[in-house]
Design a protein around this motif. Structure first.
Motif, PDB file in Angstrom:
ATOM      1  N   THR A   1      57.080 -23.684 -31.918  1.00 27.55           N
ATOM      2  CA  THR A   1      57.483 -22.403 -31.436  1.00 27.55           C
ATOM      3  C   THR A   1      57.159 -20.543 -32.078  1.00 27.55           C
ATOM      4  OG1 THR A   1      59.023 -23.382 -30.502  1.00 27.55           O
ATOM      5  CG2 THR A   1      59.229 -20.414 -30.124  1.00 27.55           C
ATOM      6  N   TRP A   2      57.379 -21.448 -33.710  1.00 28.33           N
ATOM      7  CA  TRP A   2      57.525 -19.929 -34.180  1.00 28.33           C
ATOM      8  C   TRP A   2      56.125 -19.371 -34.327  1.00 28.33           C
ATOM      9  CZ3 TRP A   2      61.184 -18.787 -38.724  1.00 28.33           C
ATOM     10  CH2 TRP A   2      63.146 -18.745 -37.840  1.00 28.33           C
ATOM     11  N   ARG A   3      55.167 -20.690 -34.705  1.00 25.27           N
ATOM     12  CA  ARG A   3      54.145 -20.633 -35.257  1.00 25.27           C
ATOM     13  C   ARG A   3      53.236 -20.229 -34.213  1.00 25.27           C
ATOM     14  NH1 ARG A   3      53.209 -25.672 -39.853  1.00 25.27           N
ATOM     15  NH2 ARG A   3      54.147 -24.511 -40.737  1.00 25.27           N
ATOM     16  N   THR A   4      53.173 -20.321 -32.906  1.00 23.78           N
ATOM     17  CA  THR A   4      52.918 -19.733 -31.569  1.00 23.78           C
ATOM     18  C   THR A   4      52.678 -18.018 -31.180  1.00 23.78           C
ATOM     19  OG1 THR A   4      52.982 -22.130 -30.593  1.00 23.78           O
ATOM     20  CG2 THR A   4      52.010 -19.811 -29.044  1.00 23.78           C
ATOM     21  N   ALA A   5      54.627 -18.179 -30.830  1.00 31.65           N
ATOM     22  CA  ALA A   5      55.087 -17.061 -30.438  1.00 31.65           C
ATOM     23  C   ALA A   5      55.349 -15.982 -30.929  1.00 31.65           C
ATOM     24  CB  ALA A   5      56.032 -17.613 -29.464  1.00 31.65           C
ATOM     25  N   TYR A   6      55.418 -16.096 -32.075  1.00 31.93           N
ATOM     26  CA  TYR A   6      55.880 -15.416 -33.266  1.00 31.93           C
ATOM     27  C   TYR A   6      54.796 -14.969 -34.234  1.00 31.93           C
ATOM     28  CZ  TYR A   6      59.736 -16.033 -30.564  1.00 31.93           C
ATOM     29  OH  TYR A   6      61.235 -16.377 -29.535  1.00 31.93           O
ATOM     30  N   HIS A   7      54.183 -15.694 -34.477  1.00 30.33           N
ATOM     31  CA  HIS A   7      52.919 -15.910 -35.587  1.00 30.33           C
ATOM     32  C   HIS A   7      52.520 -13.851 -35.812  1.00 30.33           C
ATOM     33  CE1 HIS A   7      50.471 -15.241 -31.990  1.00 30.33           C
ATOM     34  NE2 HIS A   7      49.342 -14.709 -32.946  1.00 30.33           N
ATOM     35  N   ASP A   8      52.654 -13.375 -34.800  1.00 31.35           N
ATOM     36  CA  ASP A   8      52.423 -11.715 -35.152  1.00 31.35           C
ATOM     37  C   ASP A   8      53.922 -10.627 -35.987  1.00 31.35           C
ATOM     38  OD1 ASP A   8      50.252 -11.720 -34.540  1.00 31.35           O
ATOM     39  OD2 ASP A   8      50.707 -11.341 -31.675  1.00 31.35           O
ATOM     40  N   ILE A   9      55.513 -11.662 -34.961  1.00 26.61           N
ATOM     41  CA  ILE A   9      56.124 -11.016 -35.755  1.00 26.61           C
ATOM     42  C   ILE A   9      56.887 -11.837 -37.378  1.00 26.61           C
ATOM     43  CG2 ILE A   9      58.399 -10.502 -34.910  1.00 26.61           C
ATOM     44  CD1 ILE A   9      58.290 -11.364 -32.449  1.00 26.61           C
ATOM     45  N   LEU A  10      56.353 -12.300 -37.782  1.00 26.50           N
ATOM     46  CA  LEU A  10      57.045 -13.404 -39.176  1.00 26.50           C
ATOM     47  C   LEU A  10      56.292 -13.135 -39.837  1.00 26.50           C
ATOM     48  CD1 LEU A  10      58.896 -15.762 -37.577  1.00 26.50           C
ATOM     49  CD2 LEU A  10      59.172 -14.244 -38.533  1.00 26.50           C
ATOM     50  N   SER A  11      55.587 -13.229 -41.316  1.00 26.40           N
ATOM     51  CA  SER A  11      54.867 -13.202 -42.282  1.00 26.40           C
ATOM     52  C   SER A  11      54.284 -14.650 -42.346  1.00 26.40           C
ATOM     53  CB  SER A  11      55.620 -12.628 -43.544  1.00 26.40           C
ATOM     54  OG  SER A  11      56.854 -13.562 -44.377  1.00 26.40           O
ATOM     55  N   GLU A  12      53.598 -14.559 -42.837  1.00 24.03           N
ATOM     56  CA  GLU A  12      52.494 -16.123 -43.415  1.00 24.03           C
ATOM     57  C   GLU A  12      53.432 -17.229 -44.089  1.00 24.03           C
ATOM     58  OE1 GLU A  12      50.265 -19.057 -43.051  1.00 24.03           O
ATOM     59  OE2 GLU A  12      50.659 -16.566 -41.992  1.00 24.03           O
ATOM     60  N   GLN A  13      53.946 -16.263 -45.104  1.00 21.00           N
ATOM     61  CA  GLN A  13      55.352 -16.784 -45.831  1.00 21.00           C
ATOM     62  C   GLN A  13      56.606 -17.574 -45.188  1.00 21.00           C
ATOM     63  OE1 GLN A  13      57.113 -14.570 -48.987  1.00 21.00           O
ATOM     64  NE2 GLN A  13      59.153 -16.102 -49.364  1.00 21.00           N
ATOM     65  N   ALA A  14      56.806 -16.956 -44.471  1.00 15.84           N
ATOM     66  CA  ALA A  14      58.013 -17.776 -43.603  1.00 15.84           C
ATOM     67  C   ALA A  14      57.122 -17.967 -42.813  1.00 15.84           C
ATOM     68  CB  ALA A  14      59.011 -16.714 -42.544  1.00 15.84           C
ATOM     69  N   LEU A  15      56.406 -18.679 -42.066  1.00 14.94           N
ATOM     70  CA  LEU A  15      55.806 -19.706 -40.753  1.00 14.94           C
ATOM     71  C   LEU A  15      55.196 -20.788 -42.062  1.00 14.94           C
ATOM     72  CD1 LEU A  15      53.919 -17.448 -39.242  1.00 14.94           C
ATOM     73  CD2 LEU A  15      55.824 -18.179 -38.133  1.00 14.94           C
ATOM     74  N   THR A  16      54.725 -20.185 -43.289  1.00 16.39           N
ATOM     75  CA  THR A  16      54.591 -21.664 -44.055  1.00 16.39           C
ATOM     76  C   THR A  16      56.044 -22.078 -44.706  1.00 16.39           C
ATOM     77  OG1 THR A  16      52.743 -20.217 -44.808  1.00 16.39           O
ATOM     78  CG2 THR A  16      54.032 -21.755 -46.116  1.00 16.39           C
ATOM     79  N   GLU A  17      56.919 -21.913 -44.844  1.00 14.98           N
ATOM     80  CA  GLU A  17      58.151 -22.146 -44.912  1.00 14.98           C
ATOM     81  C   GLU A  17      59.073 -23.173 -44.363  1.00 14.98           C
ATOM     82  OE1 GLU A  17      60.787 -19.305 -46.345  1.00 14.98           O
ATOM     83  OE2 GLU A  17      59.446 -19.080 -48.614  1.00 14.98           O
ATOM     84  N   LEU A  18      58.469 -23.220 -42.995  1.00 14.52           N
ATOM     85  CA  LEU A  18      58.990 -24.372 -41.998  1.00 14.52           C
ATOM     86  C   LEU A  18      58.236 -25.489 -42.124  1.00 14.52           C
ATOM     87  CD1 LEU A  18      58.254 -21.795 -38.707  1.00 14.52           C
ATOM     88  CD2 LEU A  18      60.718 -22.160 -39.753  1.00 14.52           C
ATOM     89  N   GLY A  19      57.935 -25.654 -42.899  1.00 12.20           N
ATOM     90  CA  GLY A  19      57.028 -26.838 -42.975  1.00 12.20           C
ATOM     91  C   GLY A  19      58.443 -27.938 -45.000  1.00 12.20           C
ATOM     92  N   SER A  20      58.789 -27.125 -45.313  1.00 18.46           N
ATOM     93  CA  SER A  20      59.197 -27.802 -46.360  1.00 18.46           C
ATOM     94  C   SER A  20      60.292 -28.525 -45.763  1.00 18.46           C
ATOM     95  CB  SER A  20      60.027 -26.695 -46.808  1.00 18.46           C
ATOM     96  OG  SER A  20      61.291 -27.401 -48.056  1.00 18.46           O
ATOM     97  N   PRO A  21      60.406 -29.641 -45.987  1.00 16.78           N
ATOM     98  CA  PRO A  21      61.331 -30.326 -45.673  1.00 16.78           C
ATOM     99  C   PRO A  21      62.762 -29.893 -45.795  1.00 16.78           C
ATOM    100  CG  PRO A  21      59.960 -31.780 -48.009  1.00 16.78           C
ATOM    101  CD  PRO A  21      60.252 -30.058 -47.882  1.00 16.78           C
ATOM    102  N   LEU A  22      63.520 -29.393 -46.383  1.00 17.69           N
ATOM    103  CA  LEU A  22      64.411 -28.196 -46.597  1.00 17.69           C
ATOM    104  C   LEU A  22      64.812 -27.976 -44.773  1.00 17.69           C
ATOM    105  CD1 LEU A  22      64.037 -26.324 -49.708  1.00 17.69           C
ATOM    106  CD2 LEU A  22      65.455 -28.084 -49.864  1.00 17.69           C
ATOM    107  N   VAL A  23      64.124 -27.576 -44.345  1.00 14.52           N
ATOM    108  CA  VAL A  23      64.471 -27.186 -42.991  1.00 14.52           C
ATOM    109  C   VAL A  23      65.120 -28.188 -42.513  1.00 14.52           C
ATOM    110  CG1 VAL A  23      63.223 -26.440 -40.623  1.00 14.52           C
ATOM    111  CG2 VAL A  23      62.084 -25.660 -43.106  1.00 14.52           C
ATOM    112  N   GLU A  24      64.002 -28.827 -42.667  1.00 15.70           N
ATOM    113  CA  GLU A  24      65.073 -30.102 -41.750  1.00 15.70           C
ATOM    114  C   GLU A  24      66.607 -30.651 -42.424  1.00 15.70           C
ATOM    115  OE1 GLU A  24      63.969 -35.327 -41.045  1.00 15.70           O
ATOM    116  OE2 GLU A  24      62.463 -33.651 -40.898  1.00 15.70           O
ATOM    117  N   ALA A  25      66.815 -30.913 -43.478  1.00 20.15           N
ATOM    118  CA  ALA A  25      67.793 -30.298 -43.837  1.00 20.15           C
ATOM    119  C   ALA A  25      69.428 -29.573 -43.623  1.00 20.15           C
ATOM    120  CB  ALA A  25      68.146 -30.733 -45.475  1.00 20.15           C
ATOM    121  N   ARG A  26      68.485 -28.477 -43.682  1.00 18.48           N
ATOM    122  CA  ARG A  26      69.747 -27.283 -42.630  1.00 18.48           C
ATOM    123  C   ARG A  26      70.130 -27.700 -41.436  1.00 18.48           C
ATOM    124  NH1 ARG A  26      65.409 -23.880 -45.194  1.00 18.48           N
ATOM    125  NH2 ARG A  26      65.699 -23.539 -47.500  1.00 18.48           N
TER     126      ARG A  26
END
Length: 186
Positions: free
Chosen positions: A24-49
């Protein structure tokens, strides 16, 4: 026609919730969020959070389904002081009875099918069970789809804004507030 439903998430749903957020963030919010924020979504830490959020006392994570597919989620709980205070830091008298919709996302390919409304209704019912009388949420000022969704639910901007640093740009958000008596029209 597929069956639609909403249920409370369990720890085993964390990976699916992280996937929905990522898509959703990559599709709907790519113009709003930074590339860094979008890249961090692939981190295993996201699932843990997300697993931590699901187990957090007082908050509830709701998961929407169409058939067997998880299509969206919503996080709700008591509103923290900073989410109900005005710009001067003054907390309203009903702060203890105010709930927060922290996140409500529906994967774009499943949008416009009522999943967002069902998620908001489930979250509102859960907040009422916790003693809340009204809800608040934050939406990007430039996100007309989200602002329109909340307006259709009867929620309105209350004049409070905040600015977040997304890493590459600043994001201005409006606080919306509304009743927790959400009625679905089928």
């Amino acid at each position: 026609m597929s069956t639609v439903s909403v249920r409370e998430a369990v720890a085993a749903d964390a990976a699916e919730i992280a996937r929905i957020q990522r898509v959703t963030w990559r599709t709907a919010y790519h113009d709003i969020l930074s590339e860094q924020a979008l890249t961090e979504l692939g981190s295993p830490l996201v699932e843990a959070r997300w697993a931590e959020a699901i187990g957090h006392p007082g908050s509830r994570v709701h998961l929407a389904f169409e058939g067997a597919f998880a299509v969206g989620f919503c996080v709700a709980g008591p509103a923290p002081r900073e989410d109900v205070a005005d710009a001067a830091g003054t907390v309203p008298p009903d702060a203890g009875r105010t709930g927060l919709i922290g996140t409500l996302l529906v994967e774009p390919r499943w949008s416009r099918r009522g999943h967002g409304a069902r998620l908001l209704a489930a979250a509102a019912a859960g907040l009422r069970e916790l003693g809340a009388d009204r809800g608040v949420t934050w939406a990007a000022e430039s996100d007309s789809a989200t602002l329109g969704f909340y307006r259709r639910a009867g929620w309105r901007p209350d004049g409070t804004v905040r600015t977040l640093d997304t890493g590459a740009r600043r994001l201005r958000e409006l606080r919306l507030t509304g009743a927790l008596e959400i009625r679905l029209v089928e």
